[in-house]
Each structure stands twice: as C-alpha cells, then as structure tokens.
Design a protein around this motif. Structure first.
Motif, mmCIF file in Angstrom:
data_model
loop_
_atom_site.group_PDB
_atom_site.id
_atom_site.type_symbol
_atom_site.label_atom_id
_atom_site.label_comp_id
_atom_site.label_asym_id
_atom_site.label_seq_id
_atom_site.Cartn_x
_atom_site.Cartn_y
_atom_site.Cartn_z
ATOM 1 N N GLY A 17 0.788 -1.231 0.000
ATOM 2 C CA GLY A 17 0.000 0.000 0.000
ATOM 3 C C GLY A 17 0.816 1.274 0.000
ATOM 4 N N VAL A 18 2.118 1.179 -0.178
ATOM 5 C CA VAL A 18 2.977 2.364 -0.172
ATOM 6 C C VAL A 18 3.002 2.965 -1.578
ATOM 7 C CG1 VAL A 18 5.325 3.214 0.165
ATOM 8 C CG2 VAL A 18 4.404 1.454 1.695
ATOM 9 N N ASN A 19 2.680 4.246 -1.678
ATOM 10 C CA ASN A 19 2.749 4.911 -2.980
ATOM 11 C C ASN A 19 3.675 6.118 -2.978
ATOM 12 O OD1 ASN A 19 1.287 6.892 -1.641
ATOM 13 N ND2 ASN A 19 -0.667 6.305 -2.559
ATOM 14 N N GLN A 20 4.410 6.277 -1.857
ATOM 15 C CA GLN A 20 5.329 7.408 -1.745
ATOM 16 C C GLN A 20 6.473 7.001 -0.828
ATOM 17 O OE1 GLN A 20 3.680 11.387 -2.517
ATOM 18 N NE2 GLN A 20 3.820 11.608 -0.327
ATOM 19 N N GLY A 55 13.918 11.041 6.960
ATOM 20 C CA GLY A 55 13.271 10.448 8.132
ATOM 21 C C GLY A 55 12.155 11.310 8.678
ATOM 22 N N TYR A 56 12.427 12.611 8.806
ATOM 23 C CA TYR A 56 11.397 13.507 9.343
ATOM 24 C C TYR A 56 10.194 13.614 8.407
ATOM 25 C CZ TYR A 56 14.301 15.211 13.205
ATOM 26 O OH TYR A 56 15.039 15.306 14.367
ATOM 27 N N MET A 57 10.435 13.596 7.090
ATOM 28 C CA MET A 57 9.306 13.677 6.168
ATOM 29 C C MET A 57 8.432 12.431 6.256
ATOM 30 S SD MET A 57 10.710 15.670 2.788
ATOM 31 C CE MET A 57 9.079 15.715 2.046
ATOM 32 N N ALA A 58 9.057 11.266 6.402
ATOM 33 C CA ALA A 58 8.271 10.046 6.596
ATOM 34 C C ALA A 58 7.463 10.131 7.889
ATOM 35 C CB ALA A 58 9.192 8.832 6.625
ATOM 36 N N LEU A 59 8.063 10.702 8.930
ATOM 37 C CA LEU A 59 7.347 10.887 10.190
ATOM 38 C C LEU A 59 6.152 11.820 10.005
ATOM 39 C CD1 LEU A 59 6.981 10.657 13.255
ATOM 40 C CD2 LEU A 59 8.764 12.415 13.515
ATOM 41 N N GLY A 60 6.366 12.940 9.309
ATOM 42 C CA GLY A 60 5.265 13.860 9.069
ATOM 43 C C GLY A 60 4.144 13.215 8.282
ATOM 44 N N HIS A 61 4.507 12.379 7.304
ATOM 45 C CA HIS A 61 3.512 11.641 6.517
ATOM 46 C C HIS A 61 2.629 10.809 7.448
ATOM 47 C CE1 HIS A 61 2.536 9.308 2.655
ATOM 48 N NE2 HIS A 61 1.850 8.703 3.615
ATOM 49 N N GLY A 66 -1.863 8.881 9.631
ATOM 50 C CA GLY A 66 -1.981 7.566 10.240
ATOM 51 C C GLY A 66 -1.565 6.452 9.304
ATOM 52 N N GLU A 67 -1.127 6.800 8.088
ATOM 53 C CA GLU A 67 -0.692 5.791 7.117
ATOM 54 C C GLU A 67 0.762 5.401 7.370
ATOM 55 O OE1 GLU A 67 -1.042 7.808 3.427
ATOM 56 O OE2 GLU A 67 -3.246 7.835 3.439
ATOM 57 N N LYS A 68 1.074 4.140 7.117
ATOM 58 C CA LYS A 68 2.457 3.686 7.217
ATOM 59 C C LYS A 68 3.315 4.435 6.203
ATOM 60 C CE LYS A 68 1.057 -0.543 6.499
ATOM 61 N NZ LYS A 68 -0.412 -0.440 6.735
ATOM 62 N N ALA A 69 4.547 4.750 6.603
ATOM 63 C CA ALA A 69 5.443 5.518 5.742
ATOM 64 C C ALA A 69 6.817 4.851 5.698
ATOM 65 C CB ALA A 69 5.562 6.957 6.229
ATOM 66 N N VAL A 70 7.567 5.152 4.641
ATOM 67 C CA VAL A 70 8.868 4.523 4.420
ATOM 68 C C VAL A 70 9.890 5.587 4.053
ATOM 69 C CG1 VAL A 70 10.164 2.851 3.035
ATOM 70 C CG2 VAL A 70 7.757 2.408 3.578
ATOM 71 N N TYR A 71 11.088 5.480 4.640
ATOM 72 C CA TYR A 71 12.199 6.303 4.155
ATOM 73 C C TYR A 71 13.399 5.416 3.907
ATOM 74 C CZ TYR A 71 14.843 6.665 8.635
ATOM 75 O OH TYR A 71 15.600 6.412 9.760
ATOM 76 N N TRP A 90 10.698 6.805 16.915
ATOM 77 C CA TRP A 90 10.549 5.858 18.036
ATOM 78 C C TRP A 90 9.762 6.499 19.179
ATOM 79 C CZ3 TRP A 90 11.448 0.925 19.736
ATOM 80 C CH2 TRP A 90 11.510 0.726 21.112
ATOM 81 N N GLY A 91 10.167 7.707 19.557
ATOM 82 C CA GLY A 91 9.525 8.372 20.689
ATOM 83 C C GLY A 91 8.067 8.704 20.441
ATOM 84 N N LEU A 92 7.694 8.901 19.176
ATOM 85 C CA LEU A 92 6.317 9.250 18.831
ATOM 86 C C LEU A 92 5.497 8.039 18.418
ATOM 87 C CD1 LEU A 92 6.831 12.633 16.977
ATOM 88 C CD2 LEU A 92 5.735 12.273 19.188
ATOM 89 N N ASN A 93 6.039 6.839 18.588
ATOM 90 C CA ASN A 93 5.280 5.611 18.309
ATOM 91 C C ASN A 93 4.700 5.627 16.894
ATOM 92 O OD1 ASN A 93 5.292 4.478 21.202
ATOM 93 N ND2 ASN A 93 4.430 6.529 21.474
ATOM 94 N N ALA A 94 5.556 5.904 15.932
ATOM 95 C CA ALA A 94 5.098 6.093 14.554
ATOM 96 C C ALA A 94 5.343 4.846 13.708
ATOM 97 C CB ALA A 94 5.796 7.298 13.931
ATOM 98 N N LYS A 95 4.412 4.614 12.803
ATOM 99 C CA LYS A 95 4.503 3.470 11.888
ATOM 100 C C LYS A 95 5.350 3.852 10.670
ATOM 101 C CE LYS A 95 -0.006 1.519 13.133
ATOM 102 N NZ LYS A 95 -1.304 1.007 12.602
ATOM 103 N N VAL A 96 6.648 3.783 10.845
ATOM 104 C CA VAL A 96 7.582 4.173 9.798
ATOM 105 C C VAL A 96 8.615 3.067 9.610
ATOM 106 C CG1 VAL A 96 9.377 5.824 9.125
ATOM 107 C CG2 VAL A 96 7.277 6.642 10.211
ATOM 108 N N MET A 97 8.891 2.729 8.360
ATOM 109 C CA MET A 97 9.954 1.775 8.041
ATOM 110 C C MET A 97 11.217 2.519 7.638
ATOM 111 S SD MET A 97 10.335 -0.948 4.898
ATOM 112 C CE MET A 97 9.096 -2.105 5.439
ATOM 113 N N CYS A 98 12.322 2.168 8.264
ATOM 114 C CA CYS A 98 13.643 2.625 7.847
ATOM 115 C C CYS A 98 14.229 1.548 6.940
ATOM 116 C CB CYS A 98 14.533 2.860 9.064
ATOM 117 S SG CYS A 98 16.260 3.211 8.653
#
Length: 540
Positions: A17-20, A55-61, A66-71, A90-98
């Motif tokens: 489901g990642v498009n960005q 990384g920060y842009m993926a976090l903002g996404h 609430g969508e999963k994001a990837v950087y 990590w501190g913001l409990n965000a659904k982000v893939m590094c």
C-alpha cells in the motif's frame, strides 16, 4: 518471476500500500532506485537534501495521516545522519519503516574500510526499532517486507528496520509473491478486566481521563466515553485533537492540576499520564485504570489497579457498550466545566504575545489545517493554548524534543496531505537545522508556510543561562543569514513582517501557494516561559 532485489523491494512496498517513499540515492542503493524508476507510475520518490530530512518527512507523513510511511538511506554515515529523526519516530510511536542499504555481504564485518562501512549497523538499527531484519537474498524480500509491515500494524506502533545489501539489490532470482499479506495482530481484550474497569468507574466520583498518541485513531470512541461518564479529558503534546478543544470536557494536561487533589480515578488511554502520576502526588484514595496496547506500559508510572491491554479503539468500543448496560449516563457537567474553563484561561493570560500569535494563526488556519510545533516559545505555548478540533492536525515532537524537526516534518505532512494548509512554527535556531530542505520543498512543490520567529539566539537556552546560571551566557548568540533573501535564493516565497496584521495578511497570501513561503517575524527574547506548568507542585 525473475526480479532484481531492488525490483522485489519496490513491488513489495507497492503491494503493502505504499505509494510514496522519502529518501536519497547513493551507490549502495543504485539498484533500488533503478527499480523505483521502473515503477515510477506506481510509487513516487520524494528525494531530500539530507538523510534526516527523509526520516522527518516520513514521520510527518504518518503523523498527518496515520498511514504507514517509508524512508530510505545509504548505510553508515547516511544511516547515522537519519538517526535523530529515527529516535523521534521511536519516541512518537510512529509506523515508519527505515529501509537502509548496506555494503556487500562478503565484506561485512571485515573492517576493510569499504565505502560507508561502520561497525554493527544492524545493532544500532535494532536499538531504535521494534523489529529489524537483514535481507540475505532477493527471493526472501517479499516475506521480510510483509513481516515488517505486519509488525508496523501489530501491537504498539513503533518503527521497523529492513537492511538490504547492495549485492542483494543488484542480484536476480525467481521471486514469488504468493501468499503475500500484511496482517494486524493485536492483544485479545480481557473481558474480566473490562468488568473490573466498569466497577472502578461506577465507584469514582471525580474521574479524570488522560489521552495521548495511542488514542489518536479512537477519537469518536474517546469522546463517547468521556461524555457518558462526564469526565474531563486532558491532552498535551501528542493527544491534541482526539477530543476537540472546543468541547466543554477537553483541556490541556496542565489544567488537570486544579482538579487533581479531588481525583479518585485516573484513567489513561494510550498514554502514561506521566505528568500527574509522577509530579502531582498520590494518596490512598487514588485508583488507576490503564488502557494501553503495550502490556509493559501499564505499571510504568505506578502500579495500575486495573489494566486493559488492547487497541484503544477496540477496548473503548467494548467498554462503551458495556457501560450503557451497567450504569446510567452521568448528568452533564457543562455548566461546572465552563466555570473551570474560565479559571483555567485566567492562568494562561500571561503568555503574551505567544497566545495572541497563536489565536491569530488559529483564525487563519482551517480546522483541517495542520500546525507543526517546534522548540521555540510559540511552539512551547502551543502545547497549552493551541485549540485543536480534529485528530492529526497538531504535530508535536513529544518527549524527544528534537530541535529542528518541525520544518522537515511539516514537509512530510504536506506531501501526504497536499490539499491541507500546513503551517510550521519555527525559531531561527531550529530552522537552520534543516534549512536545506527548502530546496526539497521548492522542487516538489510542497507549499508549507513557515512562521520563522527570529531572535538571533538559541533563545530558550539563553534564558536559562541568564535566569538559572547567574548570566553565564555562552554559545547562544547566532549569526543568521538574511532569511528573506536566502529563501528567495532557493526559489521560495518570503517576506518579513513587523505586526500582527501584517502577519495575518502574509499567511493569507501564502495559503494555497504551491511553493513554500517563509515569513520572518523579528522578535526579542523576553517572552514569558511556560516552564511553570512543567513544575506544578504536589497536591496529594
């Protein structure tokens, strides 16, 4: 089908489901970017000027949607450059893939001095994620990517890491996507704990509810819950907007201090309730109900009398239903809470001019617009006096306090929600941490509005030096560029204002622009601090 490892990664991301994707190319990731080119009609690359920006842009996404994001970044120094952002994720409990590259497998751990080689990259990645895995072949990629996204959607949200070596990305194998799926695995809600919670609620005369990021997706359920039991609900850095600020039961956490002495039941939902439980005192009459998807979080601040482990939305859906059959809805406290609101508002009137700035910004920002705070005086005040009507429209760095996060995170929010007005509040010190991303904003037409409050100082540190350390002023004066000329040189819009009405006009002029706008507001460093709300005395 035969695919390169890079193609297998990109196809797996698309199937998830990642498009960005946010990132930077580099030699270890060449074959990943070849694949991103091949599938450019299905997935967009937003390339940044520094790894922390990715990384920060993926976090903002994630925070804005609430969508999963990837950087994606290159290994070694590229990965380390992103770790400030990853720690905030990590501190913001965000659904982000590094998604991080790596040197060839045959030379890993040999110390040959291969380009971008560092010791134990995976160890660092594991320390800043809930789950991390190394890919060792193209054929294994779909399974590992599906595991990674399942981890993102299961239990407590936190980042995940996937490391792919350059030889795996360039290698070719038969790759199968049969059975590829992303699942969500959540704890089963204990019905007995629900019953115990209802008994606590029925007995409580003065319950107080505290919410944070773990309840952001459960706005309707939280609102129904607090309305039924007529409990005030409090949010601070990461919970604003779960219940609208205009609701008579909704307040910032420091306001709860006025009610804490009589509180007999503290209810935390996706929150640790750290400020009241750790700082304001406790007595034998205080009970604690913890609702959290993370079983290990319940007893972190104090032992919970009742703990319900589960997704907050699911828990509250069950709890709200069973409450209706167990107790009557409590009489409205609206009149009482309006008097409380007046008393609270009197406590924050001293926060000028920050409050007037924020009130004006609120008037100009649509309800679904996004404000991104920063570690500057207007940002600190926003945690207390900013009114937020909708979830995911107030983005804050939380406990990590990562200076410089705001502008870069705002770009990710804008990329994810291009139709929303996004305002980044910044100080001159923090803004310069990521100023190079103005180029990214111009190139990708991310029309973020930056309100740059410039006092030519690391102002918060300077104030502490003056007030707490006998005027030991050192390393806080800043030499800044002409921000208006600099922004124009990047191709951005920019102006400098000296009055509230000029600022209002500048915000209106910038709204709807496809290019970023930097609005510089020269200020002094004599504004009142919010620190007193962090050090409220014990009342129990």
């Amino acid at each position: 089908m035969e695919l390169t490892g890079g193609q297998a990664v990109v196809r797996s991301l698309i199937k998830s489901g990642v498009n960005q994707i946010y990132g930077l190319p580099g030699v270890q990731n060449d074959w990943l970017y070849n694949a991103l080119y091949d599938y450019r009609d299905e997935i967009r690359v937003i390339h940044t000027r520094h790894e922390q920006g990715a990384g920060y842009m993926a976090l903002g996404h994630y925070l804005a949607t609430g969508e999963k994001a990837v950087y994606n970044i290159v290994p070694g120094p590229g990965f380390l450059n992103s770790c400030g952002a990853l720690s905030t994720i990590w501190g913001l409990n965000a659904k982000v893939m590094c998604l991080v590259g790596q040197i060839p497998q045959k030379v890993q751990g040999k110390g040959y001095g291969v380009l971008h080689e560092i010791p134990d990259q995976m160890g660092i990645l594991k320390s800043l994620t809930k789950w991390a895995k190394k890919v060792d072949s193209p054929a294994s990629i779909p399974n590992i990517i599906s595991q990674a996204f399942t981890q993102l959607d299961s239990g407590r949200p936190r980042p995940v890491g996937v490391e792919v070596s350059m030889d795996v990305l360039s290698g070719k194998e038969d790759v199968s996507f049969d059975g590829f799926s992303v699942d969500s695995i959540m704890p089963i809600v204990d019905e007995a704990a629900i019953d115990k919670a209802i008994e606590l609620i029925k007995q409580a005369k003065n319950p107080l509810v505290f919410v944070a990021g773990g309840a952001m997706h459960a706005s309707d359920e939280v609102r129904a819950f607090v309305e039924y039991i007529q409990s005030p609900v409090f949010a601070y850095r990461t919970g604003k907007g779960i219940v609208p600020s205009s609701h008579y039961l909704s307040y910032p956490v420091p306001a709860a201090h006025m009610l804490w002495k009589d509180c007999d039941l503290c209810i935390s939902i996706g929150s640790h309730a750290r400020m009241p439980l750790m700082k304001w005192g406790q007595d034998d009459s205080l009970k604690y109900l913890s609702i959290n998807v993370d079983e290990s979080a319940h007893d972190r601040m104090r032992k919970a009398d009742v703990k319900i482990t589960g997704d907050s939305k699911e828990v509250l859906t069950i709890l709200n239903t069973q409450l209706k059959s167990s107790m009557n809805e409590r009489p409205s406290k609206e009149k009482e809470m309006k008097a409380f609101a007046q008393a609270w508002n009197e406590q924050v009137t001293y926060l000028e001019p920050q409050k007037s700035y924020l009130d004006m910004i609120r008037e100009e920002l649509p309800a679904d617009g996004i404000l991104v705070d920063e570690l500057t005086q207007v940002g600190f005040a926003s945690r207390i006096v900013w009114n937020t009507e909708l979830p995911r429209t107030y983005l804050c760095t939380g406990h990590m306090g990562t200076l410089g996060w705001g502008f870069q995170t705002a770009l990710g929010a804008k990329a994810a929600r291009p139709d929303a007005t996004v305002i980044s509040v910044a100080g001159d010190g923090g803004f310069m941490f990521g100023v190079q991303e103005l180029a990214t904003a111009v190139q990708h037409k991310l029309g973020v509005i930056v309100l740059l409050f410039n006092n030519n100082l690391f102002g918060n540190v300077r104030s502490m030096q003056e007030r707490l350390y006998d005027n030991r002023v050192i390393a806080t004066d800043l030499h800044n560029p002409d921000f208006v000329k600099m922004a124009h040189a990047f191709g951005a819009n920019s102006t400098r204002v000296h009055s509230m009405e000029d600022l209002r006009k500048a915000i209106r002029d910038a709204s709807g622009e496809s290019l970023p706008t930097v609005i510089e507001i020269p200020v002094g460093n004599d504004w009142p601090s919010t620190n007193k709300f962090k050090a409220l005395p014990k009342v129990k």
